[in-house]
Write an enzyme that holds these catalytic residues in place. Structure first.
Site, PDB file in Angstrom:
ATOM      1  CB  VAL A 163      37.227  45.131  35.016  1.00  0.00           C
ATOM      2  CG1 VAL A 163      38.546  45.500  34.734  1.00  0.00           C
ATOM      3  CG2 VAL A 163      36.705  44.614  33.561  1.00  0.00           C
ATOM      4  CE  LYS A 164      33.613  42.775  31.751  1.00  0.00           C
ATOM      5  NZ  LYS A 164      33.690  42.036  30.514  1.00  0.00           N
ATOM      6  CB  ILE A 165      31.011  39.760  39.258  1.00  0.00           C
ATOM      7  CG1 ILE A 165      30.005  40.527  38.404  1.00  0.00           C
ATOM      8  CG2 ILE A 165      30.724  39.386  40.854  1.00  0.00           C
ATOM      9  CD1 ILE A 165      29.801  41.897  39.169  1.00  0.00           C
TER      10      ILE A 165
END
Ligand SMILES: *Cc1c(COP(=O)(O)O)cnc(C)c1O
Length: 387
Positions: A188-190
């Site tokens: 879900v992170k960048i």
């Protein structure tokens, strides 16, 4: 079709990169780890980068590298993922929290200063403070760093949300205002490596310790050994480390994802700007952006103005989830978790974080969110709020 609050964006280049490692000799402990570390050093400007298997592991070895242990205190924000606090507990240290700034939702430098003054009188100053760049917007690092100089604590930036963002025009991760910065590469992170994290530092000695702690405390570097090597097979265990290594498959995904970092963050800003326009007439507070910061926009958090709407947060949340918009909540204040209540924390301890928690919803924000998806999110949110 389900619309998630966050998710990975994987292209053919990412897939090919992972496959090429699978066809190579080194699935782990190979050259791709350093390629990825070099890539992250290049985008952040940090002197050293140590890739590990999660941000949680990075936080753990960062605390150990800073000699956090029993009798010490680590302070962080209650408005974070539990890992930002748990790292202290792994080391036998105690945790306390500092309330948030009501505009940025980040650890408040003013609240920190006030608490430090009190703690100084009581002889309970923290050894380590962990500011968390919530949603990808940096904390007031210059102020926090100045307090670190004055009160003698070390700083670990939890930049799990924030690779690709900047502060005062410089990349987050350059460690100008911290001893160590950590990133997460959860999907879900960048950018993602599936599971994965990294610790960055400009301090040569800390980098050596982080490298040892990542892999059992073992070294083959004669300069780090206590005695002359027995032979070319020699290694020494000089500290108690862990197996926190990232694999080369993960690192290859990271190298490939890193090529699109700028594009990902730009796309996130486009989505944020569009939400800003489409939601401006609703009784909700949109994310305020500090002029000194360029957020990586990991999350798009809205706050419901509950006194102006005829429904509750739970109703809005459920209304959207029922329509397959998988909104989320970042975060339940850590001090109210059962595990932390055992140390005496309770509701009312950090009123700004608790007020935020009652009103916040993270609506979908990720680079593969289409305009049509975004329109649907806005339409359903509107219905939910007037309903
Ligand atoms: C995701 C996250 C972590 C933990 O990251 P992992 O890579 O899943 O261990 C830590 N802190 C914050 C603020 C996070 O959002």
């Amino acid at each position: 079709m389900v619309i998630r609050y966050g998710q990975q964006d994987i292209n053919q280049g990412d897939i090919d990169a992972v496959i090429s490692v699978l066809r190579s000799v080194n699935l782990t402990q190979g050259p791709t780890i350093q390629h990825f570390e070099d890539g992250v050093r290049a985008v952040t400007g940090a002197r050293h980068a140590i890739a590990v298997n999660s941000a949680t592991s990075a936080l753990h070895i960062a605390c150990l590298a800073l000699d956090l242990g029993p009798g010490d205190w680590l302070w962080t924000t209650p408005n974070t993922f539990v890992a930002s606090a748990n790292c202290a507990r792994y080391c036998g240290a105690q945790v306390d929290f500092v309330d948030i700034d009501p505009k940025t939702y980040n650890l408040s430098a003013d609240a920190l200063e006030a608490k430090l003054v009190e703690a100084g009188k009581a002889g309970k100053l923290p050894k380590v403070v962990v500011p968390v760049h919530l949603t990808g917007q940096p904390c007031d690092m210059a102020a926090i760093h100045a307090l670190g100089q004055k009160f003698g604590f070390r700083i670990i930036e939890d930049a799990s949300h924030a690779i690709g963002g900047s502060y005062n025009g410089e990349p987050i991760g350059n460690c100008r205002y911290s001893d160590i910065t950590i990133f997460s590469f959860h999907p879900v992170k960048i950018i993602t490596t599936a599971e994965g994290g990294m610790a960055l530092t400009n301090d040569d000695a800390l980098a050596v310790r982080l490298g040892l702690l990542r892999s059992h405390g073992i070294t083959r570097d004669p300069e780090l050994m206590t005695a002359a090597p027995d032979g070319p097979w020699s290694y020494e265990q000089v500290a108690l480390g862990y197996n926190y290594r990232m694999t080369d498959m993960q690192a290859a995904l990271g190298v490939s994802q890193l090529k699109r970092l700028t594009e990902f963050v730009a796309r996130r800003h486009e989505i944020a700007a569009r939400y800003g326009q489409l939601l401006s007439d609703l009784p909700i507070t949109l994310p305020w952006q500090h002029p000194d910061s360029h957020s990586a926009y990991h999350l798009y958090v809205i706050r419901l103005q509950l006194d102006r709407i005829g429904t509750g947060r739970r109703e809005v949340f459920e209304y959207m989830r029922d329509r397959d918009i998988l909104v989320n909540l970042h975060y339940i204040p850590v001090h109210t978790q059962p595990y932390y209540r055992q140390f005496g924390f309770k509701e009312g301890d950090f009123p700004q974080a608790e007020q935020y928690y009652r009103e916040a919803i993270s609506i979908p924000m990720h680079p593969s969110l289409s305009e049509a998806d975004q329109n649907f999110v806005v339409e359903v949110l509107r219905e939910a709020i007037v309903a």
